[in-house]
Motif scaffolding. Structure first.
Motif, short mmCIF file in Angstrom:
data_model
loop_
_atom_site.label_atom_id
_atom_site.label_comp_id
_atom_site.label_asym_id
_atom_site.label_seq_id
_atom_site.Cartn_x
_atom_site.Cartn_y
_atom_site.Cartn_z
N VAL A 140 -22.51 -4.29 -15.80
CA VAL A 140 -21.38 -4.12 -16.39
C VAL A 140 -20.65 -4.07 -15.13
O VAL A 140 -19.42 -4.00 -15.22
N THR A 141 -21.07 -4.55 -14.06
CA THR A 141 -20.17 -4.52 -12.71
C THR A 141 -18.89 -5.23 -12.70
O THR A 141 -17.87 -4.68 -12.33
N GLY A 142 -18.91 -6.73 -13.41
CA GLY A 142 -17.61 -7.16 -13.32
C GLY A 142 -17.24 -7.46 -11.93
O GLY A 142 -17.76 -7.81 -10.84
N PRO A 143 -15.89 -7.51 -11.62
CA PRO A 143 -15.28 -7.67 -10.17
C PRO A 143 -15.41 -6.27 -9.27
O PRO A 143 -14.80 -6.32 -8.15
N VAL A 144 -15.88 -5.20 -9.81
CA VAL A 144 -15.91 -3.98 -8.79
C VAL A 144 -16.59 -4.29 -7.61
O VAL A 144 -17.66 -4.89 -7.37
N ASP A 145 -15.71 -3.93 -6.59
CA ASP A 145 -16.25 -4.56 -5.07
C ASP A 145 -15.42 -3.72 -4.27
O ASP A 145 -14.40 -2.92 -4.56
N GLY A 146 -15.73 -3.75 -2.79
CA GLY A 146 -14.76 -3.23 -2.00
C GLY A 146 -15.06 -1.94 -1.48
O GLY A 146 -14.46 -1.16 -0.66
N LEU A 147 -16.15 -1.28 -2.07
CA LEU A 147 -16.78 -0.15 -1.66
C LEU A 147 -17.99 0.42 -1.95
O LEU A 147 -18.83 -0.27 -2.94
N TRP A 148 -18.54 1.44 -1.19
CA TRP A 148 -19.79 1.81 -1.68
C TRP A 148 -19.70 2.87 -2.83
O TRP A 148 -19.14 4.14 -2.49
N ALA A 149 -20.01 2.54 -3.99
CA ALA A 149 -19.70 3.34 -5.15
C ALA A 149 -20.95 4.62 -5.17
O ALA A 149 -21.82 4.44 -5.17
N ASN A 150 -20.30 5.85 -5.22
CA ASN A 150 -21.14 7.10 -5.24
C ASN A 150 -20.46 8.02 -5.95
O ASN A 150 -20.90 9.31 -6.04
N ALA A 151 -19.46 7.75 -6.79
CA ALA A 151 -19.00 8.55 -7.95
C ALA A 151 -18.66 8.01 -9.39
O ALA A 151 -18.10 6.79 -9.07
N ILE A 152 -18.65 8.60 -10.29
CA ILE A 152 -18.38 8.03 -11.78
C ILE A 152 -18.11 9.10 -12.66
O ILE A 152 -18.72 10.15 -12.58
N THR A 153 -17.30 8.91 -13.48
CA THR A 153 -16.72 9.61 -14.66
C THR A 153 -15.94 8.99 -15.45
O THR A 153 -15.71 7.76 -15.57
N GLY A 154 -15.61 9.66 -16.74
CA GLY A 154 -14.82 9.13 -17.56
C GLY A 154 -14.29 10.18 -18.67
O GLY A 154 -14.62 11.46 -18.40
N ASP A 155 -13.51 9.62 -19.61
CA ASP A 155 -12.63 10.59 -20.59
C ASP A 155 -13.43 10.84 -21.92
O ASP A 155 -12.95 11.56 -22.80
N GLY A 156 -14.61 10.21 -21.98
CA GLY A 156 -15.49 10.29 -23.35
C GLY A 156 -14.88 9.56 -24.15
O GLY A 156 -15.41 9.49 -25.41
N LYS A 157 -13.84 8.66 -24.13
CA LYS A 157 -13.20 8.04 -25.13
C LYS A 157 -13.24 6.43 -24.80
O LYS A 157 -12.44 5.69 -25.23
N GLY A 158 -14.06 6.28 -23.66
CA GLY A 158 -14.20 4.82 -23.25
C GLY A 158 -13.66 4.26 -21.98
O GLY A 158 -13.79 3.33 -21.55
N THR A 159 -12.91 4.96 -21.39
CA THR A 159 -12.44 4.89 -20.06
C THR A 159 -13.34 5.62 -18.93
O THR A 159 -13.83 6.65 -18.98
#
Length: 379
Positions: free
Chosen positions: A280-299
């Motif tokens: 589901v990457t879509g347009p995500v670019d410009g960085l080496w991603a090494n962190a992810i989190t969310g609010d439990g409500k879809g964000t």
């Protein structure tokens, strides 16, 4: 919480010094529209990130953060004093960050990972050239905790849930419950880069299998309370770097595509719906991603190390199926660059988030000093 593969190299280097060569800096704190532009309302509603702490610990970096409530969070890392690493634990009390002392725990060169279940149940892992340290905070003080036989050798990953804690070494996934450690051996060539637990019987560990003469593949493993089961899609050679559990049937993973000469490694974002994984990457670019989190409500928020030296921290937010990129706050008081986010965490249930990492400030014609960085989303 999240701890990635780059971190092992960074921390080893960190224990010997922090001055680096720099390139000219140019920073901006404006929101950046996604390459596939969403509707105007979606572009303008992206939360901003403001600096909560920066530059108070000379020659320092933060590697992980855990939030146990809107007014209670912990960040861990390192400060160099006369080129010698000293572990740092910081605590947010609702209004400011304060450095914590740990009289019940021996000194360590770096605190590498932290996770918490509540204000009375927080765990931290650290190490130096003399050995490793696992510590527990009971609401009043830090105390040293027993380590499993399978040590992490400076790069262990940590996750906590009510009644259970995990510590992933280079050779095993160790779990501690009821005063006893149990180990699940890992085969040679399998490396876990991050682990997260939603409950004591629902956890995920992600990484990669890479062994000479054999095809590489991503490693996405689920704990059901009894055993670990691999669920990675066949033939997928991504390097999984971080994981976020939204629910039992919604899991998010950041990953890096295989290296291509003279090109930055592309970021990938994967989602598990309880049955299958989907890119589901879509347009995500410009960085080496090494962190992810969310609010439990879809964000969902993604960050990491932006390409190149210049610019502020870079964040990507997914909401309502639309990705939006947001630039982090530029630290005032000098020419700064090389912002790097190592970990993300929600502040509670209010839809706000913490990030930790480091940034560089130019101190000479061709050198810079590295400092700790904590940012917070404002709405």
């Amino acid at each position: 919480m999240k701890t990635g593969t780059y971190l092992k190299i960074a921390v080893v280097s960190a224990l010997t010094g922090a001055t680096v060569t720099v390139a000219p800096a140019a920073v901006s704190a404006a929101d950046v529209p996604a390459s596939v532009a969403p509707p105007a309302a979606a572009r303008t509603s992206a939360p901003a990130w403001h600096t909560s702490l920066a530059g108070t610990l000379k020659e320092s970096a933060l590697f992980d953060i855990a939030s146990v409530g809107p007014n209670d969070a912990w960040a861990v890392g390192i400060q160099w004093v006369s080129s010698v690493g000293q572990g740092v634990i910081l605590r947010w009390n609702g209004s400011s960050w304060q450095r914590e002392s740990t009289p019940g725990v021996g000194q360590t060169g770096v605190w590498h990972a932290v996770d918490g279940v509540s204000a009375r149940d927080v765990w931290a892992y650290g190490w130096d050239q003399q050995g490793e340290t696992l510590a527990h905070f009971d609401g009043k003080q830090w105390k040293e905790a027993p380590l499993p036989e399978e040590k992490g050798y400076g790069n262990a990953k940590l996750a906590a849930a009510p009644g259970r804690v995990w510590l992933v070494s280079d050779t095993a996934i160790n779990t501690y419950a009821h005063g006893v450690w149990q180990s699940t051996p890992l085969p040679a060539g399998l490396f876990i880069n991050a682990i997260e637990a939603r409950t004591s019987h629902d956890a995920w560990a992600v990484g990669q299998f890479a062994y000479a003469g054999r095809p590489s593949r991503s490693v996405l493993m689920h704990w059901d309370g009894r055993t670990w089961t691999e669920t990675a899609p066949a033939g997928n050679d991504l390097l999984a770097t971080a994981v976020y559990q939204e629910s039992a049937r919604s899991v998010w993973v950041t990953a890096l595509a295989p290296y291509v000469e003279d090109e930055p490694q592309k970021t990938r974002v994967l989602h598990w719906n309880g049955r299958t994984w989907r890119d589901v990457t879509g347009p995500v670019d410009g960085l080496w991603a090494n962190a992810i989190t969310g609010d439990g409500k879809g964000t969902v928020w993604v960050s990491g190390d932006p390409y190149g030296y210049e610019g502020t921290a870079l964040y990507w937010r997914l909401r309502g199926g639309v990705w939006t990129s947001v630039a982090g706050d530029a630290v005032p008081g000098g020419q700064t660059q090389a912002y790097d986010i190592e970990a993300l965490a929600p502040t509670g249930r209010a839809g706000k988030f913490w990030s930790v990492g480091n940034y560089s400030q130019i101190v000479g014609e061709s050198t810079s000093a590295q400092y700790e960085l904590i940012q917070r989303s404002t709405r």
